[in-house]
Motif scaffolding. Structure first.
Motif, short mmCIF file in Angstrom:
data_model
loop_
_atom_site.label_atom_id
_atom_site.label_comp_id
_atom_site.label_asym_id
_atom_site.label_seq_id
_atom_site.Cartn_x
_atom_site.Cartn_y
_atom_site.Cartn_z
N GLN A 88 44.11 1.06 44.86
CA GLN A 88 45.50 0.95 44.17
C GLN A 88 46.22 1.03 44.90
O GLN A 88 46.60 2.25 45.39
CB GLN A 88 45.34 1.95 42.87
CG GLN A 88 44.78 3.32 42.94
CD GLN A 88 45.08 4.11 41.87
OE1 GLN A 88 45.98 4.93 41.29
NE2 GLN A 88 43.95 4.48 41.08
N ARG A 118 38.16 6.16 46.38
CA ARG A 118 39.15 5.82 45.61
C ARG A 118 40.69 5.80 46.24
O ARG A 118 40.98 6.96 46.50
CB ARG A 118 39.23 6.12 44.11
CG ARG A 118 38.07 5.81 43.50
CD ARG A 118 37.78 6.85 42.11
NE ARG A 118 36.41 6.24 41.44
CZ ARG A 118 35.18 6.72 41.28
NH1 ARG A 118 35.41 7.35 42.56
NH2 ARG A 118 34.41 5.82 40.52
N LYS A 146 44.71 5.77 47.21
CA LYS A 146 45.55 4.71 46.78
C LYS A 146 46.80 4.89 47.56
O LYS A 146 46.84 5.53 48.53
CB LYS A 146 46.44 6.10 45.90
CG LYS A 146 47.66 5.16 44.77
CD LYS A 146 49.24 6.18 45.15
CE LYS A 146 49.73 6.76 45.93
NZ LYS A 146 50.75 5.92 46.83
N ASP A 189 44.85 13.06 39.12
CA ASP A 189 44.02 10.63 38.80
C ASP A 189 43.13 10.98 39.53
O ASP A 189 42.26 11.74 40.55
CB ASP A 189 45.21 10.07 39.84
CG ASP A 189 46.26 9.67 39.15
OD1 ASP A 189 46.61 10.04 38.20
OD2 ASP A 189 47.31 9.54 39.71
N ASP A 190 41.53 10.41 39.09
CA ASP A 190 40.45 10.01 40.40
C ASP A 190 40.62 9.23 41.85
O ASP A 190 40.84 8.55 41.59
CB ASP A 190 39.70 9.82 39.10
CG ASP A 190 38.16 9.75 39.57
OD1 ASP A 190 37.81 10.55 40.35
OD2 ASP A 190 36.73 8.70 39.35
N LEU A 191 41.55 10.47 42.44
CA LEU A 191 41.53 10.16 43.83
C LEU A 191 40.57 10.46 44.86
O LEU A 191 40.93 11.68 45.15
CB LEU A 191 43.06 9.66 44.19
CG LEU A 191 44.25 8.64 43.16
CD1 LEU A 191 45.06 9.27 43.66
CD2 LEU A 191 43.29 7.19 43.46
N ASP A 192 40.35 10.06 45.75
CA ASP A 192 40.47 10.76 46.93
C ASP A 192 40.81 10.57 48.08
O ASP A 192 41.08 11.78 49.11
CB ASP A 192 38.63 9.75 47.28
CG ASP A 192 36.80 9.82 46.00
OD1 ASP A 192 36.95 10.97 45.93
OD2 ASP A 192 36.77 8.48 46.24
N SER A 213 45.02 9.22 49.71
CA SER A 213 46.35 7.87 49.59
C SER A 213 46.61 8.18 51.56
O SER A 213 46.86 9.07 51.62
CB SER A 213 47.48 8.60 48.21
OG SER A 213 47.78 10.05 49.38
N SER A 272 38.22 0.78 46.80
CA SER A 272 38.03 0.84 45.46
C SER A 272 39.85 1.29 45.78
O SER A 272 40.60 2.73 46.06
CB SER A 272 38.29 1.64 44.35
OG SER A 272 39.05 0.97 42.99
N ILE A 280 31.62 4.82 45.82
CA ILE A 280 33.59 4.42 45.82
C ILE A 280 34.41 5.59 46.49
O ILE A 280 34.08 6.51 46.08
CB ILE A 280 33.70 4.07 44.68
CG1 ILE A 280 32.16 3.11 43.75
CG2 ILE A 280 34.23 3.25 44.53
CD1 ILE A 280 32.68 2.63 42.41
#
Length: 311
Positions: free
Chosen positions: A128, A97, A99, A139-142, A144, A126, A95
């Motif tokens: 957000q 991730r 933003k 934050d669990d982000l890859d 943005s 995914s 996945i």
């Protein structure tokens, strides 16, 4: 030369408690009791001979030393996770991730996302949305999508495309009028504004030397997504990001009544932590989004207004 490292379980407990700001939330995440977290922290503090937390009225706060150590521990775990995923695909998280700014996601990213899925079926994206800058620390982000000049500390940033502003409207407005034929006709029309970026009309009018143009009315909407929809529905004229509405113009849902496109010195960037670029999934997404953005970025060559500071 060998060094005695702290117990791994104690480090895991510390990282979770520091990131979440709570022993109880750390316990929930690691599926242990709060007492177990407290014991692990005590073991770690004794091992390091350093206080990592201050305990005040049943709350815990990182000490200055604890804050610095938590960043190093989090980075170390992240590096281990990254290299393990790259070494053995069975450990890889499929996945991605991301933003994104709400209007960017709705009008640019999501319409193109099926192309990424076709090229990289092994990954799932995914998304957000938020107007706030991504907090990669917690934050669990890859990655943005951010708006600005690209001068952010401790992150890697790649320009996708600059801001390109131009008025748009429906081919036939709700009151039966057609698009304006000249700047002098603008006072007859409702100008649509986004509360998130209320200065866009002033920027564009100033760039074309139309600072004294009176306006008939102003409609202020919560965000740019609503502004674009209102323009499509014929409620008035909107200042739009050209990259967001090029397809609507091609399909005839919107028209661009003036040739002027204002290119600003700010833009939309793909942003991530430098270490994340070592992950194959993030490298794949970055390569794809930069490639797809090239088409939008090339639209800046169609401009007839110079770059304007702050636009």
């Amino acid at each position: 030369m060998s060094y005695r490292l702290p117990p791994l379980n104690a480090l895991k407990a510390f990282e979770a408690a520091a990131r979440l700001g709570s022993f109880s939330r750390a316990a929930d995440e690691l599926c242990v009791t709060q007492g177990a977290i407290s014991r692990h922290i005590k073991i770690l503090e004794e091992s390091l001979e350093t206080k990592l937390f201050r305990r005040v009225h049943r709350q815990v706060h990182l000490t200055e030393e604890g804050l610095a150590y938590s960043r190093s521990v989090r980075e170390a775990f992240a590096i281990i996770e990254t290299e393990t995923a790259n070494l053995n695909p069975h450990y890889a998280d499929r996945i991605i991730r991301i933003k994104a700014l709400p209007t960017f996601a709705m009008r640019w990213l999501i319409p193109r996302l099926s192309d990424f899925t076709r090229q990289y079926p092994e990954y799932e994206v995914s998304i957000q949305t938020s107007h706030k800058f991504a907090d990669f620390e917690y934050d669990d982000l890859d990655g943005s999508i951010e708006f600005g000049t690209g001068n952010w500390k401790d992150v890697a940033s790649d320009l996708l495309f600059p801001t390109m502003l131009t008025p748009v409207c429906s081919p036939r407005l709700a009151d039966g009028a057609g698009p304006p034929q000249s700047l002098e006709q603008l006072p007859r029309y409702v100008l649509l504004h986004s509360k998130q970026r209320p200065d866009l009309w002033n920027q564009w009018l100033t760039s074309v030397g139309a600072t004294n143009v009176p306006t008939k009315d102003v409609a202020r909407l919560e965000d740019s997504g609503l502004v674009y929809q209102a323009a499509i529905d014929g409620l008035g004229l909107a200042i739009a990001e050209f990259g967001y509405v090029k397809e609507d113009i091609r399909l005839g849902r919107l028209v661009k009544p003036f040739d002027y496109i204002l290119v600003g010195n700010q833009g939309y960037y793909f942003v991530c932590l430098p270490r994340k670029l070592r992950l194959k999934k993030v490298a794949a997404f970055r390569k794809w989004i930069m490639s797809r953005a090239e088409e939008t970025r090339s639209l800046a060559s169609e401009t007839s207004v110079a770059i304007v500071e702050g636009a």
